[in-house]
Design a protein around this motif. Structure first.
Motif, PDB file in Angstrom:
ATOM      1  N   GLY A   1      10.997 -22.956  -5.279  1.00 58.48           N
ATOM      2  CA  GLY A   1      12.084 -22.329  -4.565  1.00 58.48           C
ATOM      3  C   GLY A   1      11.718 -21.294  -3.529  1.00 58.48           C
ATOM      4  N   LEU A   2      10.425 -21.143  -3.197  1.00 60.30           N
ATOM      5  CA  LEU A   2      10.025 -20.185  -2.175  1.00 60.30           C
ATOM      6  C   LEU A   2      10.089 -20.835  -0.792  1.00 60.30           C
ATOM      7  N   SER A   3      10.401 -20.023   0.196  1.00 53.11           N
ATOM      8  CA  SER A   3      10.310 -20.509   1.571  1.00 53.11           C
ATOM      9  C   SER A   3       8.838 -20.705   1.929  1.00 53.11           C
ATOM     10  N   ARG A   4       8.564 -21.406   3.020  1.00 46.61           N
ATOM     11  CA  ARG A   4       7.177 -21.615   3.428  1.00 46.61           C
ATOM     12  C   ARG A   4       6.468 -20.281   3.666  1.00 46.61           C
ATOM     13  N   GLN A   5       7.154 -19.355   4.318  1.00 48.86           N
ATOM     14  CA  GLN A   5       6.516 -18.076   4.607  1.00 48.86           C
ATOM     15  C   GLN A   5       6.270 -17.285   3.335  1.00 48.86           C
ATOM     16  N   ALA A   6       7.237 -17.242   2.428  1.00 47.80           N
ATOM     17  CA  ALA A   6       7.070 -16.495   1.178  1.00 47.80           C
ATOM     18  C   ALA A   6       5.950 -17.099   0.334  1.00 47.80           C
ATOM     19  N   ALA A   7       5.920 -18.432   0.250  1.00 46.39           N
ATOM     20  CA  ALA A   7       4.877 -19.105  -0.535  1.00 46.39           C
ATOM     21  C   ALA A   7       3.500 -18.851   0.057  1.00 46.39           C
ATOM     22  N   THR A   8       3.404 -18.910   1.369  1.00 51.58           N
ATOM     23  CA  THR A   8       2.116 -18.723   2.036  1.00 51.58           C
ATOM     24  C   THR A   8       1.621 -17.289   1.895  1.00 51.58           C
ATOM     25  N   GLU A   9       2.492 -16.323   2.141  1.00 49.75           N
ATOM     26  CA  GLU A   9       2.090 -14.923   2.052  1.00 49.75           C
ATOM     27  C   GLU A   9       1.741 -14.538   0.615  1.00 49.75           C
ATOM     28  N   PHE A  10       2.500 -15.038  -0.349  1.00 45.59           N
ATOM     29  CA  PHE A  10       2.190 -14.729  -1.751  1.00 45.59           C
ATOM     30  C   PHE A  10       0.848 -15.347  -2.138  1.00 45.59           C
ATOM     31  N   SER A  11       0.575 -16.547  -1.627  1.00 50.27           N
ATOM     32  CA  SER A  11      -0.718 -17.188  -1.884  1.00 50.27           C
ATOM     33  C   SER A  11      -1.855 -16.356  -1.308  1.00 50.27           C
ATOM     34  N   PHE A  12      -1.655 -15.832  -0.081  1.00 45.59           N
ATOM     35  CA  PHE A  12      -2.667 -14.969   0.527  1.00 45.59           C
ATOM     36  C   PHE A  12      -2.974 -13.780  -0.386  1.00 45.59           C
ATOM     37  N   LEU A  13      -1.937 -13.064  -0.784  1.00 50.63           N
ATOM     38  CA  LEU A  13      -2.134 -11.841  -1.576  1.00 50.63           C
ATOM     39  C   LEU A  13      -2.658 -12.155  -2.973  1.00 50.63           C
ATOM     40  N   LEU A  14      -2.263 -13.291  -3.529  1.00 48.47           N
ATOM     41  CA  LEU A  14      -2.743 -13.668  -4.858  1.00 48.47           C
ATOM     42  C   LEU A  14      -4.242 -13.919  -4.850  1.00 48.47           C
ATOM     43  N   GLY A  15      -4.786 -14.261  -3.684  1.00 44.61           N
ATOM     44  CA  GLY A  15      -6.229 -14.464  -3.589  1.00 44.61           C
ATOM     45  C   GLY A  15      -7.013 -13.183  -3.828  1.00 44.61           C
ATOM     46  N   ILE A  16      -6.392 -12.023  -3.596  1.00 43.39           N
ATOM     47  CA  ILE A  16      -7.120 -10.759  -3.754  1.00 43.39           C
ATOM     48  C   ILE A  16      -7.522 -10.523  -5.205  1.00 43.39           C
ATOM     49  N   PRO A  17      -6.581 -10.535  -6.171  1.00 39.51           N
ATOM     50  CA  PRO A  17      -7.012 -10.328  -7.558  1.00 39.51           C
ATOM     51  C   PRO A  17      -7.790 -11.505  -8.139  1.00 39.51           C
ATOM     52  N   VAL A  18      -7.406 -12.725  -7.776  1.00 44.62           N
ATOM     53  CA  VAL A  18      -8.042 -13.901  -8.383  1.00 44.62           C
ATOM     54  C   VAL A  18      -9.446 -14.120  -7.817  1.00 44.62           C
ATOM     55  N   LEU A  19      -9.533 -14.272  -6.508  1.00 51.33           N
ATOM     56  CA  LEU A  19     -10.843 -14.499  -5.897  1.00 51.33           C
ATOM     57  C   LEU A  19     -11.716 -13.252  -5.979  1.00 51.33           C
TER      58      LEU A  19
END
Length: 274
Positions: A179-197
């Motif tokens: 249910g996320l928009s493309r922009q919300a999904a993309t930006e959340f994916s970017f930020l999620l890379g910080i703790p995970v990666l």
């Protein structure tokens, strides 16, 4: 100083920066590029790839520095800042836990040409399917993401433990499904890379640090800077791209790259387990 080695490091850093946050799997591209360039031995290249991944992570942290600083400053009270940090923590936990428990076993069993190629192709087909679906958007921006959505995205991210799947691909497309928009999904994916990666990279770097020498510093430094610069370019370009385009082009690219993996593995041109 070996200028040819520095040039190869520059190319590797560019590849990492351009592919880390796109839904196309940076791992496969680094393997192919490293093989073409005959870049370092396996042990040293493993450490190098972990190191330059930090450059890509720093690029996202820099791009979203204002948002992250605001979130940290508002973490003590209810609001968008605390919610963002909570969502990132919730989404990061599943992949970090599974990676710690089963990462080595998964890599040893699944890191083979057939699995990597299938992951590329299946991932591409899933993106095509996701883009053909009727989107029902309930989270237009990152502020609209609920803890439940974050958990689902975190579970989708676990698929990235399968080589060739792509962490960005699994989280972005998972976000579209949830249910996320493309922009919300993309930006959340970017930020999620910080703790995970970030966590995975620092832990792996700590384990492999003895393999580094003083002579490696220029080579690793060039790769880190190149990764940072080109990840920054890729992040900004992707956000502009999705404002008026779908992810279909990445789907077809993944499918084509999957067949490249099969071809190079069949001919023995690339050792995909190296």
């Amino acid at each position: 100083m070996d200028f040819l080695l520095l040039f190869k490091s520059l190319i590797m850093g560019i590849v990492e920066g351009l592919t880390e946050f796109l839904p196309i799997s940076s791992t496969g591209h680094l393997i192919l590029t490293g093989h073409l360039l005959d870049f370092l031995d396996k042990e040293k290249r493993d450490v190098y790839e972990i190191f330059i991944q930090l450059g890509a992570i720093l690029a996202v942290a820099w791009e979203y520095r204002s948002r992250l600083i605001q979130a940290a400053a508002g973490a003590r009270q209810p609001g968008p800042g605390r919610q963002l940090l909570l969502n990132l923590a919730i989404a990061a936990i599943p992949a970090l836990a599974l990676g710690k428990l089963f990462g080595s076993q998964i890599k040893s069993v699944l890191f083979n040409p057939i699995c990597v190629a299938i992951s590329f192709i299946v991932g591409g087909l899933i993106i095509l399917w996701a883009e053909k679906r009727q989107h029902s958007i309930s989270a237009q921006t990152m502020d609209d993401i609920t803890p439940g959505m974050a958990l689902k995205i975190g579970l989708a991210q676990c698929l990235a433990l399968i080589p060739g799947t792509s962490r960005s691909g699994s989280t972005i497309i998972g976000g579209l499904f949830f249910g996320l928009s493309r922009q919300a999904a993309t930006e959340f994916s970017f930020l999620l890379g910080i703790p995970v990666l970030g966590t995975a990279s620092l832990y792996s770097l700590y384990k492999h640090l003895p393999a580094m020498t003083a002579q490696d510093i220029p080579v690793f430094g060039v790769g880190l800077v190149a990764s940072f610069v080109f990840a920054l370019i890729a992040v900004r370009a992707l956000l502009r791209f999705i404002a008026s385009h779908t992810f279909v082009v990445f789907a077809w690219y993944r499918i084509a790259f999957g067949f490249v993996v099969l071809l190079t593995a069949y001919t023995g041109w690339v050792n995909w387990t190296a």
